[in-house]
Design a protein around this motif. Structure first.
Motif, mmCIF file in Angstrom:
data_model
loop_
_atom_site.group_PDB
_atom_site.id
_atom_site.type_symbol
_atom_site.label_atom_id
_atom_site.label_comp_id
_atom_site.label_asym_id
_atom_site.label_seq_id
_atom_site.Cartn_x
_atom_site.Cartn_y
_atom_site.Cartn_z
ATOM 1 N N GLN A 4 0.829 -1.208 0.000
ATOM 2 C CA GLN A 4 0.000 0.000 0.000
ATOM 3 C C GLN A 4 0.865 1.261 0.000
ATOM 4 O O GLN A 4 0.561 2.227 -0.702
ATOM 5 C CB GLN A 4 -0.937 -0.017 1.196
ATOM 6 C CG GLN A 4 -1.945 -1.143 1.098
ATOM 7 C CD GLN A 4 -2.510 -1.537 2.428
ATOM 8 O OE1 GLN A 4 -1.855 -1.409 3.456
ATOM 9 N NE2 GLN A 4 -3.738 -2.040 2.414
ATOM 10 N N ARG A 47 -8.912 4.686 2.639
ATOM 11 C CA ARG A 47 -10.304 4.367 2.963
ATOM 12 C C ARG A 47 -10.476 2.908 3.363
ATOM 13 O O ARG A 47 -11.469 2.551 3.967
ATOM 14 C CB ARG A 47 -11.228 4.754 1.825
ATOM 15 C CG ARG A 47 -11.116 3.910 0.592
ATOM 16 C CD ARG A 47 -11.982 4.408 -0.499
ATOM 17 N NE ARG A 47 -13.371 4.205 -0.146
ATOM 18 C CZ ARG A 47 -14.348 4.116 -1.000
ATOM 19 N NH1 ARG A 47 -14.091 4.234 -2.266
ATOM 20 N NH2 ARG A 47 -15.580 3.897 -0.614
ATOM 21 N N LYS A 48 -9.491 2.051 3.046
ATOM 22 C CA LYS A 48 -9.578 0.638 3.397
ATOM 23 C C LYS A 48 -8.673 0.266 4.571
ATOM 24 O O LYS A 48 -8.598 -0.889 4.944
ATOM 25 C CB LYS A 48 -9.221 -0.211 2.177
ATOM 26 C CG LYS A 48 -10.215 -0.044 1.051
ATOM 27 C CD LYS A 48 -9.887 -0.892 -0.127
ATOM 28 C CE LYS A 48 -10.911 -0.663 -1.220
ATOM 29 N NZ LYS A 48 -10.626 -1.447 -2.404
ATOM 30 N N THR A 91 -16.142 7.543 4.443
ATOM 31 C CA THR A 91 -16.193 6.150 3.996
ATOM 32 C C THR A 91 -17.137 5.301 4.824
ATOM 33 O O THR A 91 -17.527 4.217 4.385
ATOM 34 C CB THR A 91 -14.807 5.485 4.005
ATOM 35 O OG1 THR A 91 -14.173 5.713 5.252
ATOM 36 C CG2 THR A 91 -13.959 5.981 2.885
ATOM 37 N N GLU A 96 -17.987 0.628 -2.068
ATOM 38 C CA GLU A 96 -16.716 0.580 -2.786
ATOM 39 C C GLU A 96 -16.909 0.403 -4.284
ATOM 40 O O GLU A 96 -16.088 -0.230 -4.944
ATOM 41 C CB GLU A 96 -15.853 -0.535 -2.207
ATOM 42 C CG GLU A 96 -15.503 -0.274 -0.770
ATOM 43 C CD GLU A 96 -14.451 -1.222 -0.245
ATOM 44 O OE1 GLU A 96 -13.770 -1.864 -1.054
ATOM 45 O OE2 GLU A 96 -14.318 -1.300 0.967
ATOM 46 N N SER A 101 -16.237 5.619 -5.498
ATOM 47 C CA SER A 101 -14.809 5.917 -5.408
ATOM 48 C C SER A 101 -14.469 7.210 -6.135
ATOM 49 O O SER A 101 -13.672 8.006 -5.644
ATOM 50 C CB SER A 101 -13.984 4.765 -5.978
ATOM 51 O OG SER A 101 -14.155 3.603 -5.220
ATOM 52 N N ASP A 160 -5.613 -4.831 -4.304
ATOM 53 C CA ASP A 160 -6.379 -5.458 -3.220
ATOM 54 C C ASP A 160 -6.584 -6.951 -3.456
ATOM 55 O O ASP A 160 -6.509 -7.738 -2.518
ATOM 56 C CB ASP A 160 -7.725 -4.758 -3.058
ATOM 57 C CG ASP A 160 -7.571 -3.343 -2.542
ATOM 58 O OD1 ASP A 160 -6.511 -3.015 -1.972
ATOM 59 O OD2 ASP A 160 -8.512 -2.550 -2.730
#
Length: 186
Positions: A4, A47-48, A91, A96, A101, A160
């Motif tokens: 990430q 956001r994740k 969020t 998603e 997004s 992801d």
């Protein structure tokens, strides 16, 4: 976690490449766009993440942006931290999908640019009126970056899915190890 961080770093490098290909003209009569590929990549990434990891990534990204792009001291670190808080609040209410997004990235981008404009106006670094700023800078910036978000959305999904496959492989190995250990005890 490293994937990430690298993803956001590569997005900021793409920003640098796009800005060198399409240099910004600050003359009053011209429209221009600011590439925010890195900011959109940061938004899609944080956001994740959980809040603490997202804040750490935002602070590091802000320091990187301050040092390499704007030559300022902790301005964008503060802005990206504030952006992290805003994104984490938003969020909770969004899914998603691609449309959501794009909406969160463009909204975050507009909020970031608005905060930057406000800081520049308050400190006296700009005398550009709000309407000129909206028409010359923000319109084209939002349109071009909306296209970037669509492209980035697919790359983020690839990232992801890679991370999920890696985690699933690790979990399978753990179960296999646990199964062998319990079988050996009997």
């Amino acid at each position: 976690m490293l994937v990430q961080y690298l993803f956001v770093f590569v997005c900021f490098l793409i920003d640098g490449a796009v800005e060198s290909i399409f240099p910004v003209s600050f003359t009053m009569g011209h429209m221009y766009f600011v590439s925010c590929f890195g900011v959109c990549g940061l938004v899609l990434t944080i956001r994740k993440m959980d809040f603490v990891d997202a804040m750490i990534l935002s602070v590091l990204s802000g320091m990187f942006y301050d040092f390499f792009y704007t030559d300022s001291f902790l301005v964008y670190t503060f802005i990206f931290s504030l952006l992290c808080i805003i994104v984490k609040a938003w969020t909770k209410h969004l899914g998603e999908t691609l449309l959501e997004s794009v909406v969160i990235c463009i909204s975050s981008l507009f909020a970031m640019q608005l905060i930057t404009y406000g800081l520049m106006l308050v400190t006296g670094q700009t005398t550009v009126s709000f309407m000129v700023w909206i028409t010359n800078r923000m319109f084209l910036t939002i349109v071009v970056n909306a296209v970037f978000v669509v492209i980035l959305f697919f790359f983020a999904n690839l990232r992801d899915s890679h991370l999920k496959k890696k985690e699933l492989r690790i979990r399978k190995e753990e179960r296999l190890f646990l199964y062998k250990a319990t079988k050996a005890r009997k």
